[in-house]
Write an enzyme that holds these catalytic residues in place. Structure first.
Site, mmCIF file in Angstrom:
data_model
loop_
_atom_site.group_PDB
_atom_site.id
_atom_site.type_symbol
_atom_site.label_atom_id
_atom_site.label_comp_id
_atom_site.label_asym_id
_atom_site.label_seq_id
_atom_site.Cartn_x
_atom_site.Cartn_y
_atom_site.Cartn_z
ATOM 1 N N LYS A 182 3.232 -14.868 5.205
ATOM 2 C CA LYS A 182 3.525 -15.871 4.176
ATOM 3 C C LYS A 182 5.056 -16.017 4.133
ATOM 4 C CE LYS A 182 2.209 -18.549 0.733
ATOM 5 N NZ LYS A 182 1.355 -19.737 0.891
ATOM 6 N N ASP A 193 -2.775 -18.169 3.835
ATOM 7 C CA ASP A 193 -3.758 -19.001 3.131
ATOM 8 C C ASP A 193 -4.400 -20.003 4.093
ATOM 9 O OD1 ASP A 193 -1.029 -19.535 2.939
ATOM 10 O OD2 ASP A 193 -1.272 -21.078 1.439
ATOM 11 N N TYR A 238 0.805 -1.225 0.000
ATOM 12 C CA TYR A 238 0.000 0.000 0.000
ATOM 13 C C TYR A 238 0.836 1.272 0.000
ATOM 14 C CZ TYR A 238 -4.388 -2.438 0.523
ATOM 15 O OH TYR A 238 -5.482 -3.219 0.296
ATOM 16 N N ASP A 243 -6.204 -6.068 4.967
ATOM 17 C CA ASP A 243 -7.349 -5.565 4.203
ATOM 18 C C ASP A 243 -8.232 -6.741 3.764
ATOM 19 O OD1 ASP A 243 -8.946 -3.735 3.009
ATOM 20 O OD2 ASP A 243 -7.662 -3.358 1.290
#
Ligand code: NAD
Length: 363
Positions: free
Chosen positions: A190, A223, A124, A247
């Protein structure tokens, strides 16, 4: 005592939901002095910019704002007015509680999640180079010089995660957990693939967690947490995440508790806090008195708690919960059938919540 609050109606459905929330907040008896300021389309028309300086100065002065959603302008100098406000005021925390109120349109029971999203960096930050520009070509060459390669027709969006911002958000998350009786903090990452950026975020969270032995620390791969949240959201408590995952996961959590119409939020810095729902300006519903104002009202509840007005916050939250439980004066998104003709409008929800508040005060 009266609180000076910057009130930003926003775009699309913003003015309707902000007005509904304002009415409910006024009905608590807490005194507010609203400093109305425009951003987004209205500010663009009035001042030639979607983010005028007077708005930022008003928030800086009042230190608190209640904000409706703002449409992301296409083709203006701003990537997103919302991101620009967070950046200008160093609102490094995005707090998005997702609590299930009985009667909400969801198959789940007993969900009470808190999403703490880092708000200043990650993808972002807006550092992007499009294919065909000199910068993209130079970056491509730099990558080659480092012994790696990408396709020559690549565009780049840079993901940068710092130790300092990760430490700040992790500390904030643990302090929030401690102050609010939360037993578990999960860092979402991740790092198995993104060893540099998410690896740093995860390591930093581990380091911070060591200072809070009373709180369980549980890292999860992003995930994997998605399927876990969908299957057993009640097993999770507070999630701390880098910006992009925050988000996405906060919308997932909003879905779990019954939809965007029920998901409040706050952007918080050391000096200033801006309270706004998770949802956007939903332009197709603008001016139709149709959209659910509860996410905006619950953002007002977060604001009352931030101000230390616990009694007023409980009064509004209990009244909203009662309206949801009764299931009569709710908008279309709260009905099993979205075309249910008994659904009421935005303003009618405000009236129903105020009525429940009065009943509680007079009981
Ligand atoms: P959105 O959240 O505005 O709407 C998506 C859909 O969700 C709506 O069509 C509606 O079906 C549902 N929805 C949203 N809010 C609801 C509510 N209160 N009650 C009932 N249903 C609701 O997302 P979008 O369409 O992707 O974005 C529209 C604009 O808002 C874009 O310009 C986007 O950039 C902007 N946006 C702003 C903010 C913000 O101001 N913080 C946040 C997200 C999106």
């Amino acid at each position: 005592m009266s609180y000076s609050i910057t009130l930003i109606p926003g775009d699309g459905i913003g003015p309707e939901v902000v007005e509904a929330a304002r009415r409910v907040l006024e009905a608590t008896g807490v005194n507010f002095s609203w400093d109305r300021a425009f951003a987004g389309d209205r500010a663009q028309d009035m001042f030639g910019t979607p983010l005028p300086d007077y708005l930022l100065n008003s928030i800086r002065k009042n230190q608190i704002a209640l904000k409706g959603p703002i449409t992301t302008p296409i083709g203006s100098g701003f990537r997103s007015v919302n991101v620009a406000i967070r950046k200008a005021l160093d609102l490094y925390v995005c707090l998005r509680p997702c609590k299930l109120y009985p009667g909400a349109p969801t198959m789940y029971k007993d969900v009470d999640l808190v999403v703490v999203r880092e708000n200043t960096e990650d993808l972002y930050a807006g550092i992007e180079y499009r294919y065909g520009t000199l910068e993209a070509a130079r970056l491509n060459r730099f990558i080659e010089d480092c012994g790696d390669s990408v396709k020559p027709d690549s565009s780049f969006s840079i993901k940068a995660i710092s130790a300092s911002a990760s430490e700040k958000i992790a500390k904030w998350a643990f302090e929030y957990a401690k102050a609010n009786g939360r037993e578990k903090v999960s860092a979402i990452h991740k790092a198995n693939i993104l060893k540099a950026t998410d690896g740093l975020f995860l390591l930093t969270c581990w380091d911070v967690a060591r200072h809070y032995p009373e709180i369980t620390f549980e890292p999860h791969i992003v995930d994997s947490i998605c399927s876990q949240l969908v299957r057993n959201p009640e097993n999770h408590d507070l999630l701390v995440l880098p910006n992009l995952y925050g988000d996405i996961i906060s919308e997932l959590c909003a879905g779990i508790i019954g939809g965007l119409g029920l998901a409040p939020g706050a952007n918080i810095g050391d000096e200033v806090a801006v309270f706004e729902p998770t949802h956007g300006s939903a332009p197709k519903y603008a001016g139709k008195n149709k959209i659910n104002p509860m996410a905006m009202m619950l953002s007002g509840v977060l604001m009352l708690r931030h101000l230390g007005e616990k009694e007023a916050a409980d009064l509004v939250e209990d009244a909203i919960a009662a309206v949801i439980a009764e299931g009569k004066s709710v908008t279309y998104d709260m009905k099993a059938d979205r075309n249910d003709p008994t659904a009421v409008g935005t303003a009618e929800v405000a009236e129903a919540v105020i009525k429940k508040m009065k009943e509680r005060v007079n009981a």
